[in-house]
Design a protein around this motif. Structure first.
Motif, PDB file in Angstrom:
ATOM      1  N   VAL A  25       1.219  -1.156   0.159  1.00  0.00           N
ATOM      2  CA  VAL A  25       0.071   0.172  -0.098  1.00  0.00           C
ATOM      3  C   VAL A  25       0.940   1.024   0.151  1.00  0.00           C
ATOM      4  N   ARG A  26       1.905   1.304   0.764  1.00  0.00           N
ATOM      5  CA  ARG A  26       2.662   2.363   0.837  1.00  0.00           C
ATOM      6  C   ARG A  26       3.492   2.804  -0.526  1.00  0.00           C
ATOM      7  N   SER A  27       3.836   1.595  -1.245  1.00  0.00           N
ATOM      8  CA  SER A  27       4.378   1.768  -2.605  1.00  0.00           C
ATOM      9  C   SER A  27       3.390   2.162  -3.561  1.00  0.00           C
ATOM     10  N   TYR A  28       2.218   1.732  -3.395  1.00  0.00           N
ATOM     11  CA  TYR A  28       0.887   2.432  -4.360  1.00  0.00           C
ATOM     12  C   TYR A  28       0.606   3.844  -3.900  1.00  0.00           C
ATOM     13  N   TRP A  63     -11.789  -7.237   6.709  1.00  0.00           N
ATOM     14  CA  TRP A  63     -11.440  -5.835   6.401  1.00  0.00           C
ATOM     15  C   TRP A  63     -12.557  -5.230   5.881  1.00  0.00           C
ATOM     16  N   GLN A  64     -13.127  -5.665   4.946  1.00  0.00           N
ATOM     17  CA  GLN A  64     -14.573  -5.173   4.205  1.00  0.00           C
ATOM     18  C   GLN A  64     -15.720  -4.812   5.283  1.00  0.00           C
ATOM     19  N   GLY A  65     -15.435  -6.081   6.177  1.00  0.00           N
ATOM     20  CA  GLY A  65     -16.854  -6.047   7.161  1.00  0.00           C
ATOM     21  C   GLY A  65     -16.677  -4.857   8.083  1.00  0.00           C
ATOM     22  N   GLY A  66     -15.472  -4.130   8.205  1.00  0.00           N
ATOM     23  CA  GLY A  66     -15.156  -3.002   9.110  1.00  0.00           C
ATOM     24  C   GLY A  66     -15.654  -1.645   8.405  1.00  0.00           C
ATOM     25  N   LEU A  67     -15.944  -1.687   7.179  1.00  0.00           N
ATOM     26  CA  LEU A  67     -16.289  -0.526   6.342  1.00  0.00           C
ATOM     27  C   LEU A  67     -17.587  -0.177   6.136  1.00  0.00           C
ATOM     28  N   THR A  68     -18.613  -1.082   6.808  1.00  0.00           N
ATOM     29  CA  THR A  68     -20.009  -0.711   6.512  1.00  0.00           C
ATOM     30  C   THR A  68     -20.538   0.542   6.695  1.00  0.00           C
ATOM     31  N   SER A  69     -19.873   1.444   7.757  1.00  0.00           N
ATOM     32  CA  SER A  69     -20.234   2.657   7.957  1.00  0.00           C
ATOM     33  C   SER A  69     -20.001   3.714   7.006  1.00  0.00           C
ATOM     34  N   LEU A  70     -19.128   3.377   6.146  1.00  0.00           N
ATOM     35  CA  LEU A  70     -18.682   4.263   4.890  1.00  0.00           C
ATOM     36  C   LEU A  70     -19.769   4.194   3.905  1.00  0.00           C
ATOM     37  N   LYS A  71     -20.061   5.226   3.128  1.00  0.00           N
ATOM     38  CA  LYS A  71     -20.915   5.124   1.895  1.00  0.00           C
ATOM     39  C   LYS A  71     -20.256   4.019   0.910  1.00  0.00           C
ATOM     40  N   GLU A  72     -21.241   3.451   0.058  1.00  0.00           N
ATOM     41  CA  GLU A  72     -21.061   2.475  -0.750  1.00  0.00           C
ATOM     42  C   GLU A  72     -19.843   2.710  -1.957  1.00  0.00           C
ATOM     43  N   THR A  73     -20.032   4.119  -2.402  1.00  0.00           N
ATOM     44  CA  THR A  73     -19.113   4.334  -3.406  1.00  0.00           C
ATOM     45  C   THR A  73     -17.581   4.569  -2.682  1.00  0.00           C
ATOM     46  N   THR A  74     -17.463   4.977  -1.333  1.00  0.00           N
ATOM     47  CA  THR A  74     -16.175   5.022  -0.674  1.00  0.00           C
ATOM     48  C   THR A  74     -15.573   3.751  -0.498  1.00  0.00           C
ATOM     49  N   GLN A  75     -16.465   2.542  -0.227  1.00  0.00           N
ATOM     50  CA  GLN A  75     -15.991   1.329  -0.125  1.00  0.00           C
ATOM     51  C   GLN A  75     -15.552   0.829  -1.400  1.00  0.00           C
ATOM     52  N   VAL A  76     -15.985   0.972  -2.576  1.00  0.00           N
ATOM     53  CA  VAL A  76     -15.718   0.562  -3.937  1.00  0.00           C
ATOM     54  C   VAL A  76     -14.498   1.133  -3.967  1.00  0.00           C
ATOM     55  N   ARG A  77     -14.243   2.462  -3.985  1.00  0.00           N
ATOM     56  CA  ARG A  77     -13.072   2.995  -4.235  1.00  0.00           C
ATOM     57  C   ARG A  77     -11.854   2.438  -3.460  1.00  0.00           C
ATOM     58  N   LEU A  78     -12.116   2.285  -2.143  1.00  0.00           N
ATOM     59  CA  LEU A  78     -11.138   1.495  -1.030  1.00  0.00           C
ATOM     60  C   LEU A  78     -10.704   0.229  -1.644  1.00  0.00           C
ATOM     61  N   LYS A 125      -8.845 -13.498  -5.069  1.00  0.00           N
ATOM     62  CA  LYS A 125      -9.985 -13.779  -5.591  1.00  0.00           C
ATOM     63  C   LYS A 125     -11.213 -13.610  -4.437  1.00  0.00           C
ATOM     64  N   LEU A 126     -12.110 -12.815  -4.530  1.00  0.00           N
ATOM     65  CA  LEU A 126     -13.047 -12.895  -3.641  1.00  0.00           C
ATOM     66  C   LEU A 126     -14.260 -13.606  -4.042  1.00  0.00           C
ATOM     67  N   ARG A 159      -6.704  -3.421  -4.330  1.00  0.00           N
ATOM     68  CA  ARG A 159      -6.806  -4.322  -5.168  1.00  0.00           C
ATOM     69  C   ARG A 159      -5.505  -3.917  -6.035  1.00  0.00           C
ATOM     70  N   ALA A 160      -5.456  -2.649  -6.597  1.00  0.00           N
ATOM     71  CA  ALA A 160      -4.377  -2.098  -7.342  1.00  0.00           C
ATOM     72  C   ALA A 160      -2.977  -2.313  -6.741  1.00  0.00           C
ATOM     73  N   ALA A 161      -3.036  -2.076  -5.408  1.00  0.00           N
ATOM     74  CA  ALA A 161      -1.755  -1.924  -4.693  1.00  0.00           C
ATOM     75  C   ALA A 161      -1.162  -3.620  -4.664  1.00  0.00           C
ATOM     76  N   LEU A 162      -2.296  -4.492  -4.440  1.00  0.00           N
ATOM     77  CA  LEU A 162      -1.864  -5.808  -4.483  1.00  0.00           C
ATOM     78  C   LEU A 162      -1.469  -6.353  -5.912  1.00  0.00           C
ATOM     79  N   LEU A 163      -2.089  -6.049  -6.624  1.00  0.00           N
ATOM     80  CA  LEU A 163      -1.735  -6.458  -8.131  1.00  0.00           C
ATOM     81  C   LEU A 163      -0.531  -5.881  -8.419  1.00  0.00           C
ATOM     82  N   ALA A 164       0.031  -4.699  -8.073  1.00  0.00           N
ATOM     83  CA  ALA A 164       1.205  -4.190  -8.486  1.00  0.00           C
ATOM     84  C   ALA A 164       2.298  -5.099  -7.915  1.00  0.00           C
TER      85      ALA A 164
END
Length: 419
Positions: A109-112, A161-176, A192-193, A181-186
């Protein structure tokens, strides 16, 4: 390694009771390199596993055997499965260590973040923090998932981890999740979920889109008030409305992308998603009002100049002209325009211009045409605009309907002729 293994009968509790207690384990082969062992004690035994490494073995404890009780203990088959898991994990750890410093979610994540910050800084011409920097620092680096080694990361870790994001807006969860995922793929880490039950999610998305679908009159009002507020901002809003493109596409437009003689604007495609087999641009036919507006601002300018510019000044520097760059530059003027248009508390966002354009196309063409024109996929159109796809299909079907008798509602439907 060359010595023949003398195997003991360990598969049943009764067989193990007949074995005399001893300090060394009794062994049984799992495969050519893995053995499950049973160390017999005075009352009960312990399962161990060993596996070949070079000319020797490495050994680890697996768990207590079910000699006396079944609670918190392992049968032979359970011990074998757990032993194999221990061996596979150890081999993964060894391979990761041999490849160099072990990467964790945090290091990925820090590299990303560093990459995103550098990219945004280049675009703005000064050192800035990207929006991903703030999101990932707050919601990933502060979570226990950050300490997980990449080679050990599982779908269960991500779902927790995603289970702790339920208080955030749906769009914010998607962006996160997109950022993570981009950081991991790098770092070549693919997780695969499992497929989610998207019933609730689709309902949310459709409702959100519904609130952002504007009538033509609303679009006209927003464009008119934007031009009154500031000509530069008005031109940006006009092009967004006319093309249905994302802001990230529109800010990359050059003067050379405008072809006034045929009223066409060549919009670069998005950098989102796979670039394989993707067209470099999309041709948009402009209405005369938009064409004339762009003719006015392109006179005497070079082909490589940004098509849409705004005034820039700050830190004691003189006023200059420069391209629009980020969505944050629209925040203040957009709010002022909505208030002037009588839509202050509507919650309408600039992206509503894109949503409205897609729906406008769906009402007049096919979903495939709408997807191509808006640089997206047919599956995305069907998923997020399904209601409008169905409505459009019904309209087209109604036009194609044939009647086998005279119409009773006064509609202009022709009766089939008989031979």
């Amino acid at each position: 390694m060359a010595r023949k293994l003398k195997e003991a009968e360990l598969t049943t509790r009764n067989a193990r009771t007949k074995l005399p207690a001893q300090a060394k384990p009794y062994w049984r082969r799992v495969d050519a390199e893995i053995h499950i062992g049973y160390r017999k004690g005075k009352r009960s035994g312990v399962w161990v596993v060993r596996w070949a490494i070079g000319n020797g073995y490495r050994q680890e404890t697996v768990g207590n055997a079910d000699d006396v009780t079944s609670v918190g203990t392992l049968t032979h088959d359970q011990a074998v499965r757990r032993g194999v898991e221990i061996v596979e994990q150890a081999r993964k750890d060894e391979a990761a260590a041999a490849a160099g410093p072990i990467e964790t979610v945090e290091s990925a994540v820090r590299s990303y973040i560093e990459m995103r910050d550098a990219r945004d800084s280049r675009r703005r011409g000064r050192t800035v923090k990207s929006d991903a920097h703030t999101r990932l620092t707050r919601h990933v680096l502060s979570h226990k998932i950050a300490a997980v080694k990449l080679h050990n990361l599982t779908p269960a870790d991500v779902l927790a981890w995603q289970g702790g994001l339920t208080s955030l807006k749906e769009t914010t969860q998607v962006r996160l999740w997109s950022d993570l995922r981009a950081a991991l793929l790098a770092k070549d880490c693919k997780v695969k979920l499992p497929k989610r039950d998207d019933g609730d999610r689709d309902e949310y998305v459709e409702t959100a889109r519904e609130g952002q679908i504007l009538t033509d009159a609303q679009v006209f009002a927003i464009v008119a008030k934007a031009l009154e507020y500031d000509r530069d901002f008005g031109r940006l809003v006009s092009v967004l409305a006319a093309t249905g493109a994302r802001l990230s596409q529109v800010v990359r437009l050059k003067v050379s992308d405008f072809q006034p003689d045929i009223s066409r604007l060549t919009v670069p495609t998005s950098r989102k998603g796979s670039q394989r087999n993707k067209l470099p641009s999309i041709n948009v036919v402009l209405a005369p009002t938009v064409r004339d507006m762009l003719i006015e601002i392109t006179k005497g300018r070079g082909p490589a100049d940004p098509l849409l510019e705004r005034n820039r000044a700050g830190n004691g520097r003189p006023l200059t002209r420069g391209a629009w760059k980020t969505a944050s530059e629209m925040t203040k003027p957009w709010a002022a325009v909505l208030e002037a248009a009588g839509m202050k508390d509507s919650g309408i966002v600039p992206y509503a211009l894109r949503h409205s354009s897609i729906v406008r196309w769906l009402r007049g063409t096919t979903p495939l045409d709408a997807a191509k024109q808006h640089d997206t996929s047919l599956s995305m159109i069907e998923r997020h605009y399904g209601k409008f796809v169905r409505s459009s299909a019904d309209d087209l079907a109604a036009r194609m309907a044939i009647s086998f008798g005279p119409a009773t509602d006064g509609s202009n439907v022709h009766q089939l002729r008989t031979a």
